[in-house]
Write a protein that holds these residues in place. Structure first.
Motif, PDB file in Angstrom:
ATOM      1  N   UNK A   1       0.830  -1.208   0.000  1.00 25.71           N
ATOM      2  CA  UNK A   1       0.000   0.000   0.000  1.00 25.71           C
ATOM      3  C   UNK A   1       0.867   1.261   0.000  1.00 25.71           C
ATOM      4  N   UNK A   2       1.880   1.290   0.848  1.00 26.85           N
ATOM      5  CA  UNK A   2       2.733   2.477   0.955  1.00 26.85           C
ATOM      6  C   UNK A   2       3.555   2.666  -0.315  1.00 26.85           C
ATOM      7  N   UNK A   3       4.155   1.587  -0.796  1.00 27.98           N
ATOM      8  CA  UNK A   3       5.038   1.724  -1.960  1.00 27.98           C
ATOM      9  C   UNK A   3       4.258   2.058  -3.225  1.00 27.98           C
ATOM     10  N   UNK A   4       3.013   1.576  -3.312  1.00 26.91           N
ATOM     11  CA  UNK A   4       2.197   1.926  -4.479  1.00 26.91           C
ATOM     12  C   UNK A   4       1.732   3.372  -4.401  1.00 26.91           C
ATOM     13  N   UNK A   5       1.049   3.714  -3.300  1.00 31.63           N
ATOM     14  CA  UNK A   5       0.405   5.023  -3.222  1.00 31.63           C
ATOM     15  C   UNK A   5       1.393   6.166  -3.048  1.00 31.63           C
ATOM     16  N   UNK A   6       2.582   5.883  -2.520  1.00 31.71           N
ATOM     17  CA  UNK A   6       3.556   6.963  -2.365  1.00 31.71           C
ATOM     18  C   UNK A   6       4.054   7.457  -3.720  1.00 31.71           C
TER      19      UNK A   6
ATOM     20  N   UNK B   1       0.557   5.363 -15.234  1.00 29.98           N
ATOM     21  CA  UNK B   1       1.705   5.298 -14.338  1.00 29.98           C
ATOM     22  C   UNK B   1       2.922   4.783 -15.104  1.00 29.98           C
ATOM     23  N   UNK B   2       4.078   4.774 -14.428  1.00 32.19           N
ATOM     24  CA  UNK B   2       5.308   4.328 -15.083  1.00 32.19           C
ATOM     25  C   UNK B   2       5.208   2.873 -15.524  1.00 32.19           C
ATOM     26  N   UNK B   3       4.561   2.051 -14.675  1.00 28.07           N
ATOM     27  CA  UNK B   3       4.332   0.649 -15.004  1.00 28.07           C
ATOM     28  C   UNK B   3       2.838   0.368 -14.907  1.00 28.07           C
ATOM     29  N   UNK B   4       2.389  -0.640 -15.646  1.00 28.33           N
ATOM     30  CA  UNK B   4       0.999  -1.077 -15.501  1.00 28.33           C
ATOM     31  C   UNK B   4       0.796  -1.588 -14.080  1.00 28.33           C
ATOM     32  N   UNK B   5      -0.237  -1.094 -13.429  1.00 26.61           N
ATOM     33  CA  UNK B   5      -0.571  -1.545 -12.076  1.00 26.61           C
ATOM     34  C   UNK B   5      -1.953  -2.176 -12.102  1.00 26.61           C
TER      35      UNK B   5
END
Length: 858
Positions: free
Chosen positions: A572-577, A644-648
């Motif tokens: 959660x933190x690494x994605x949303x940050x 985003x930079x990568x597909x999520x």
């Protein structure tokens, strides 16, 4: 002449009788039950008086060289009887049995193994697979290793087979190619037609509004316990010949409660809605309760622990019958499965309606692969919040079934015998032992010292944990504070401050604000229950005020008894940050201190989308509001997939994860299960299936291959939820209507979709908008991902639906509808972005689709 005639008539009668007898035998073969003593040359009876038949006539292709009967060289004293265990059928190549069974009938299949020496074969060389009509029941199975690990002479494996359509049941034994010289064997086969005891869907633990149906699945019986009672043999079990075992070996800790048996004056009888075949009355006549002392009961859980295989779904069936109490709210308790609340405030009398009336409840849980996930915990605790007359819990019976995975597999690994573990430990000790002479006294001293040291460490840990509970105002063993399995991740605290790098990359930690636990407690008034605004799989969500009370935030605190934990916290933190977008919930910061995992978000004043549809007392949303919310959520998901930079891939799209701010702007939330999508050289990401039942992409569930089209499927379910005002799964409805996705597609095909629309909005939708919206939702639910639209296409058609709703006579809208395929093709831009074609110059249309032109973040 007359004598010859009589002779001929007698001969004909003999032939007719023989033919009738042959037909009778065939007729008996076509219907279960079958009890086959494999390798035996004649019929025999077991210790319960049940007759077993020889197996040759059931072999599909008997080859003398590949399959031979054999007799065990030694009879273990613990065998219940020589039949069926002293004879076996041995296979050195794949071979099958074939049985005629009623089509569309569910069957019990029991396989009996006695790993002994047959025809001078070493039992340790036996490794094999067992398959039945497309399902893998056992793979690389070693009866010898399994028997050693369980300290049993013989093994019984019981399966509940999915209905067979053809009427032929084929059981295939295949020696493992991984082991040179491996062979397969079987001693006994039982096939019994069973009623559909899994007819109703089972509630998913952690998702009270979702349920799992296993109608087309096969299951393995792992445990069947007569809780608080004694062993029940197959002859005493309602005609289904099941065996019920004592629950004592599975109790956790010394607090085992007390057992009781129904008084003869109490009539234990089945109510009309509980079939007699569910469990024998002997199960319901005995029970295990917590004991008479309420102070003791409030401070511990009545707990059972079971060894299971990871990466499977399990059905846990609880059998209840209160033959001691007769009023509602006298005994109320919470039920936990794998440290998650399966049922809060369980009241057996309220369920059954009277004293001495049996009732059962089914729950489903998925056990993923991780440290400590080879166990399944079941616990009961008094529901203190309900203020019952007695602080107590009760259980009469318990069954645990493993459900086949998406590949039709039920096989797990062979267990590790304890002596093998000891040998491995001894080798390790020898390898790392210091050089020099040793003695028996030194070895014994080392063992005793190690045990004492371990005991001291455990005592210190328990004391520290107890003090932590006291510090938080909680009682050990109460409610959510159940024994944890442990985790491969460890938390590090220094001087009361969190070491954020324990879980997070330095970049992610640097992009988020780091709150102290003191700040969080101030913001939530020490986690006051009045501040709770939601509860999820991760834990409770509180409304908090930070920065001197000037800013409202949502604070999500991890539940220590939840299986969602460190991984979800980190993700959660690494994605949303790294993500910022108008339609994604904003992460403000986190707290990782004193064993806490806490996330801080923007406060969403209007809560979740679900509570404005059917899960709350809110006034119904208008159709235009619903459509705008769907468009906002689609924009957020489209940004994840392409901006985003990568597909999520979100992996948990549902109405509870779409939040609404004070201006009704939709924001996608909860990225704990999100995954980075495939790169340019991949078509999918192979991963363990996670998500929420009712929203799960069936292709992802079957193949465990994740793509962004899995989010599209889940979003299609959301669209139908918004339209039909009902949950994704509703087990209270008829079987064909339980799944909204299946029912909506069925109604769409039949042309009756209009019948299930929410009456509150039925008159608000224009025909053009309705057609566009429902076609889009239906396409999202296509069985195959390739047949589903991209999220960009979904967003485009929803924007069009809004244009058709607001101005159905618009020239630009009519043009788009007439040239929809051309317009969608013209919108395809580079890198998955969308761009308007220069051929369409209507300014109004460009305004409507402005978000598609530039799906940028904020």
């Amino acid at each position: 002449m007359e004598g010859k005639l009589r002779s001929r008539l007698s001969l004909r009668l003999v032939c007719i009788c023989a033919a009738l007898n042959f037909v009778h035998v065939l007729g008996r073969r076509s219907e279960p039950p079958y009890m086959i003593a494999c390798g035996a040359s004649k019929r025999g009876a077991d210790s319960d008086g049940r007759a077993w038949s020889p197996d040759p006539r059931f072999l599909a292709s008997p080859a003398v060289a590949d399959t031979v009967p054999a007799e065990a060289e030694f009879q273990d004293p613990s065998l219940p009887s020589p039949v069926p265990y002293m004879f076996a059928r041995v296979f050195t190549a794949p071979a099958s049995y074939r049985f005629s069974v009623p089509p569309r009938a569910r069957l019990w299949l029991r396989l009996h193994f006695y790993p002994s020496s047959y025809s001078n074969l070493d039992p340790s060389d036996s490794y094999f697979a067992v398959g039945v009509n497309g399902f893998t029941l056992l793979n690389n199975f070693s009866a010898s290793i399994t028997a050693q690990a369980l300290t049993q002479a013989y093994i019984i494996r019981e399966f509940s087979l999915a209905p067979v359509g053809s009427g032929d049941l084929n059981i295939t034994f295949t020696p493992s190619v991984e082991h040179g010289g491996a062979y397969a064997f079987i001693n006994g086969i039982e096939i019994i037609q069973m009623p559909d005891i899994f007819e109703e869907a089972a509630t998913m633990v952690g998702f009270s509004d979702q349920a799992v149906s296993v109608g087309g699945s096969s299951l393995q019986t792992l445990y069947r316990l007569n809780v608080g009672g004694q062993y029940i043999p197959p002859t005493n079990d309602s005609g289904l010949t099941r065996t019920w075992y004592d629950d004592t070996p599975y109790l956790f800790g010394a607090a085992a409660g007390v057992t009781s048996e129904a008084d003869r004056k109490v009539k234990v009888r089945y109510p009309p809605d509980v079939p007699e075949y569910v469990a024998p009355l002997d199960v319901y006549r005995t029970a295990r309760t917590m004991g008479p002392d309420p102070k003791v009961n409030k401070n511990y859980n009545l707990t059972w622990v079971f060894q299971i295989d990871a990466n499977f779904t399990y059905i846990v069936r609880f059998h209840f019958c209160d033959f001691l109490l007769d009023k509602v709210n006298q005994r109320v308790f919470d039920i936990f499965v794998n440290n998650q609340t399966a049922q809060a405030s369980a009241d057996v009398i309220a369920w059954s309606g009277s004293k001495g009336a049996p009732v059962y409840k089914d729950f489903t849980t998925y056990v993923s692969d991780g440290p400590g996930d080879e166990q399944l915990w079941v616990a009961l605790h008094p529901s203190v919040s309900m203020n019952p007359e007695y602080y107590d819990a009760i259980l009469n019976g318990l069954e645990i079934f493993k459900v086949n995975d998406s590949n039709g597999n039920l096989a797990g690994p062979n267990p590790v015998p304890s002596q093998m573990l000891l040998q491995a430990e001894a080798k390790a000790d020898k390898k790392f032992a210091p050089s020099g002479p040793s003695s028996t006294g030194q070895v014994i001293g080392g063992i005793v010292g190690g045990v004492l040291g371990f005991a001291i460490v455990v005592s210190v840990c328990l004391f520290v944990r107890y003090r932590m509970y006291e510090a938080d105002g909680m009682t050990p063993g109460v409610g959510k504070w159940l024994p944890l399995h442990g985790s491969s991740h460890s938390r590090s605290t220094i001087s009361g401050k969190s070491n954020a790098s324990t879980h997070l990359s330095s970049l992610a930690a640097g992009l988020c604000r780091h709150f102290s636990l003191f700040e969080i407690k101030q913001a939530t008034k020490n986690f006051d229950e009045s501040r709770v605004i939601g509860v999820g799989g991760f834990g409770k969500v509180y409304k908090g005020m930070i920065d001197g009370g000037s800013t409202a935030v949502a604070i999500k605190r991890s539940n220590p008894s939840s299986e969602q934990g460190v991984d979800e916290f980190q993700t959660e933190i690494e994605m949303l940050s790294k993500l910022r977008h108008k339609h994604l919930v904003s992460l403000i910061g986190f707290c990782e201190e004193d064993g806490e995992m806490i996330l801080v978000y923007d406060y969403m004043a209007n809560g979740t989308l679900r509570e404005h549809i059917y899960k709350g007392n809110k006034p119904p949303l208008s159709w235009k509001q619903r459509l705008e919310i769907c468009i906002g959520a689609a924009r957020g998901l489209h940004y994840l997939h392409t901006g985003a930079q990568y597909t999520i891939i979100h992996r948990d799209v549902k109405t509870t994860n779409i939040l609404l701010d004070d201006k009704w702007v939709a924001k996608v939330s909860d990225f704990g299960l999100s995954k980075t999508g495939p790169n340019i050289n991949q078509t999918h990401v192979s991963t363990v299936v996670k998500g929420s039942f009712g929203y799960l992409d069936p292709e992802y569930f079957r193949r465990q291959q994740l793509t962004e089209k899995s989010d599209v499927y889940s979003f299609g379910v959301v669209l139908f939820e918004v339209l039909c005002d009902r949950p994704a799964l509703n087990p209270s409805l008829p079987k064909e209507q339980v799944s909204l996705a299946d029912w909506a597609r069925h109604c769409q095909r039949k042309g009756t979709l209009d019948d299930i629309i929410d009456p509150c909005i039925k008159g608000q939708i224009t025909p053009e908008c309705y057609k566009n919206f429902t076609e889009t939702a239906g396409k999202c639910l296509a069985d195959h991902g390739l047949d589903r639209p991209s999220m960009g296409d979904v967003l485009w058609t929803l924007e069009l639906a809004l244009q058709l709703q607001e101005n159905p006579d618009s020239t630009s809208a009519k043009f788009v509808v007439e040239h929809e395929d051309d317009v969608q093709r013209s919108m395809a831009g580079t890198d998955g972005e969308t761009a308007m074609s220069g051929e369409i110059h209507d300014s109004n249309l460009n305004a409507v689709f402005s978000q598609l032109v530039n799906p940028s973040g904020r």
